[in-house]
Design a protein around this motif. Structure first.
Motif, short mmCIF file in Angstrom:
data_model
loop_
_atom_site.label_atom_id
_atom_site.label_comp_id
_atom_site.label_asym_id
_atom_site.label_seq_id
_atom_site.Cartn_x
_atom_site.Cartn_y
_atom_site.Cartn_z
N SER A 39 0.79 -1.06 0.11
CA SER A 39 0.04 0.07 -0.02
C SER A 39 0.93 1.29 0.10
O SER A 39 0.18 2.43 0.15
CB SER A 39 -0.91 0.39 1.31
OG SER A 39 -0.04 -0.21 2.37
N ASN A 40 1.97 1.07 -0.25
CA ASN A 40 3.11 2.23 -0.29
C ASN A 40 4.25 2.01 -0.95
O ASN A 40 4.42 0.88 -1.85
CB ASN A 40 3.24 2.59 1.12
CG ASN A 40 4.28 1.54 1.93
OD1 ASN A 40 4.15 0.49 1.67
ND2 ASN A 40 5.09 2.30 2.75
N MET A 41 5.41 2.55 -0.78
CA MET A 41 6.69 2.28 -1.33
C MET A 41 7.81 1.98 -0.36
O MET A 41 7.69 2.78 0.61
CB MET A 41 7.03 3.59 -2.28
CG MET A 41 6.04 4.17 -3.22
SD MET A 41 5.77 3.44 -4.65
CE MET A 41 7.10 3.42 -5.54
N ALA A 93 13.68 2.88 4.41
CA ALA A 93 12.76 4.09 4.51
C ALA A 93 11.61 3.77 3.77
O ALA A 93 11.67 2.58 2.99
CB ALA A 93 13.30 5.18 3.67
N ASN A 94 10.34 4.10 4.23
CA ASN A 94 8.99 3.94 3.67
C ASN A 94 8.63 5.37 2.97
O ASN A 94 8.74 6.12 3.90
CB ASN A 94 7.95 3.31 4.59
CG ASN A 94 8.36 2.28 5.13
OD1 ASN A 94 8.80 1.16 4.64
ND2 ASN A 94 8.63 1.97 6.68
N LEU A 95 7.88 5.20 1.84
CA LEU A 95 7.46 6.44 1.12
C LEU A 95 6.01 6.29 0.96
O LEU A 95 5.66 5.26 0.48
CB LEU A 95 8.30 6.86 -0.12
CG LEU A 95 7.89 7.90 -0.76
CD1 LEU A 95 9.09 8.60 -1.38
CD2 LEU A 95 6.88 7.82 -1.89
N ASN A 96 5.06 7.18 1.36
CA ASN A 96 3.72 7.12 0.89
C ASN A 96 3.42 8.50 0.18
O ASN A 96 3.63 9.45 0.35
CB ASN A 96 2.98 7.40 2.13
CG ASN A 96 3.00 5.91 3.14
OD1 ASN A 96 2.11 5.06 3.18
ND2 ASN A 96 3.70 6.03 3.98
N ASN A 99 -2.59 9.78 -0.78
CA ASN A 99 -3.62 8.96 -0.58
C ASN A 99 -3.00 7.53 -0.45
O ASN A 99 -3.80 6.52 -0.24
CB ASN A 99 -4.41 8.62 -1.84
CG ASN A 99 -5.28 10.00 -2.02
OD1 ASN A 99 -5.44 10.69 -0.99
ND2 ASN A 99 -5.62 10.43 -3.08
N GLN A 100 -1.61 7.06 -0.24
CA GLN A 100 -1.13 5.89 0.03
C GLN A 100 -1.07 5.54 1.63
O GLN A 100 -0.88 6.92 2.31
CB GLN A 100 0.20 5.71 -0.44
CG GLN A 100 0.09 5.32 -1.88
CD GLN A 100 1.49 4.84 -2.69
OE1 GLN A 100 2.73 5.31 -1.83
NE2 GLN A 100 1.67 4.07 -3.56
N SER A 101 -1.39 4.72 2.28
CA SER A 101 -1.27 4.32 3.58
C SER A 101 -0.14 3.26 3.71
O SER A 101 0.49 2.94 3.17
CB SER A 101 -2.52 3.78 4.12
OG SER A 101 -2.96 2.73 3.33
N PHE A 102 0.01 2.82 4.97
CA PHE A 102 0.90 1.69 5.24
C PHE A 102 0.17 0.87 6.18
O PHE A 102 -0.65 1.01 7.10
CB PHE A 102 1.98 2.08 6.21
CG PHE A 102 3.34 1.20 6.34
CD1 PHE A 102 4.16 1.32 5.25
CD2 PHE A 102 3.20 0.10 7.04
CE1 PHE A 102 5.11 0.41 5.27
CE2 PHE A 102 4.35 -0.83 7.20
CZ PHE A 102 5.31 -0.67 6.27
N HIS A 103 0.25 -0.64 5.72
CA HIS A 103 -0.62 -1.66 6.28
C HIS A 103 -0.35 -2.23 7.82
O HIS A 103 0.61 -1.81 8.25
CB HIS A 103 -0.56 -2.92 5.43
CG HIS A 103 0.79 -3.29 5.22
ND1 HIS A 103 1.81 -3.04 4.35
CD2 HIS A 103 1.43 -4.20 6.07
CE1 HIS A 103 2.99 -3.64 4.58
NE2 HIS A 103 2.68 -4.52 5.74
N TYR A 176 -0.20 0.87 12.15
CA TYR A 176 -0.44 0.97 10.71
C TYR A 176 -0.42 2.41 10.66
O TYR A 176 -0.37 3.43 11.56
CB TYR A 176 -1.70 0.53 10.41
CG TYR A 176 -2.97 1.04 10.96
CD1 TYR A 176 -3.66 2.05 10.42
CD2 TYR A 176 -3.63 0.40 11.92
CE1 TYR A 176 -4.64 2.56 11.14
CE2 TYR A 176 -4.69 0.94 12.60
CZ TYR A 176 -5.26 1.99 12.00
OH TYR A 176 -6.58 2.61 12.47
N ALA A 177 -0.29 3.11 9.61
CA ALA A 177 -0.53 4.67 8.99
C ALA A 177 -1.56 4.70 8.40
O ALA A 177 -1.91 4.08 7.35
CB ALA A 177 0.93 5.00 8.61
N THR A 178 -2.23 5.92 8.63
CA THR A 178 -3.47 6.32 7.67
C THR A 178 -2.85 6.95 6.46
O THR A 178 -1.67 7.22 6.32
CB THR A 178 -4.28 7.22 8.51
OG1 THR A 178 -3.40 8.34 8.95
CG2 THR A 178 -4.73 6.74 9.87
#
Length: 213
Positions: A39-41, A93-96, A99-103, A176-178
């Motif tokens: 759900s993200n990068m 690193a995580n990139l959103n 409108n992307q979230s993190f599961h 999780y992240a919204t």
């Protein structure tokens, strides 16, 4: 100095990076390559088979990871841990995008986990959640669906996204992240932590662990 808040019965530690250096770190993170995640990068240096490299091995991030370890010294002292040090063993690193979230997920193979908010807006949240003990392992759930959405069956702790904030938390707690509501990419640094050196229990039971990057 740090803030410590008891969330769902466990402490979350909050630290804040130098405001004058926050954008510099963000710009370096933007230069990295990212791969599609559910759900993200995710930073392309992180490989599922374990052959990847850690973010803390890159020279452009040396300073902030030194600061992370300074923060962990404070955590070690506050928790009265007997190990020689708390050491970061994996980082990425995580990139959103917008409108992307993190599961919903947790962090295995670690003693502590941590998250640094490189960018984002306070409207966006990270949510830690655990089963409400009144209803765990029970078929009795006398609540409406609205109650469930509001945390009836799951107890929740919510943290605002604040650029420059670094939080340390137990890795086994699901979180999780919204969605990213900003037009700019939201990037975080995740880092898992393990005790390094001699771990002693009352001076009798000793365990020596050497953490290797």
């Amino acid at each position: 100095m740090f803030d410590k808040v008891y969330a769902l019965g466990f402490p979350i530690y909050r630290f804040y990076y130098d405001k004058n250096k926050i954008d510099e770190v963000y710009q370096e993170l933007l230069k990295l390559e990212y791969n599609e995640n559910p759900s993200n990068m995710m930073w392309s240096g992180m490989k599922e088979d374990g052959t990847g490299i850690n973010l803390h091995s890159l020279p452009q991030f040396k300073e902030i990871f030194l600061w992370f370890h300074d923060c962990l010294k404070e955590v070690k002292k506050d928790m009265k841990l007997t190990c020689d040090q708390l050491k970061i063993v994996s980082s990425w690193a995580n990139l959103n995008k917008t409108n992307q979230s993190f599961h919903l997920h947790q962090h295995p193979n670690s003693f502590m986990s941590s998250n640094y908010y490189a960018s984002g807006v306070s409207n966006d949240k990270t949510v830690w959640c655990m089963d409400n003990p009144y209803f765990k392992n029970s078929n009795l759930q006398p609540m409406s669906s609205d109650d469930v959405d509001n945390g009836g069956l799951l107890l929740k702790h919510v943290e605002d996204t604040e650029p420059g904030k670094y939080v340390v938390f137990p890795p086994s707690i699901m979180h999780y992240a919204t969605e990213n509501t900003d037009q700019e990419p939201r990037i975080t640094i995740a880092a898992n932590i393990y005790p390094n050196g001699t771990i002693s229990c009352g001076g009798v039971s000793k365990l020596k662990i050497k953490v290797v990057d």
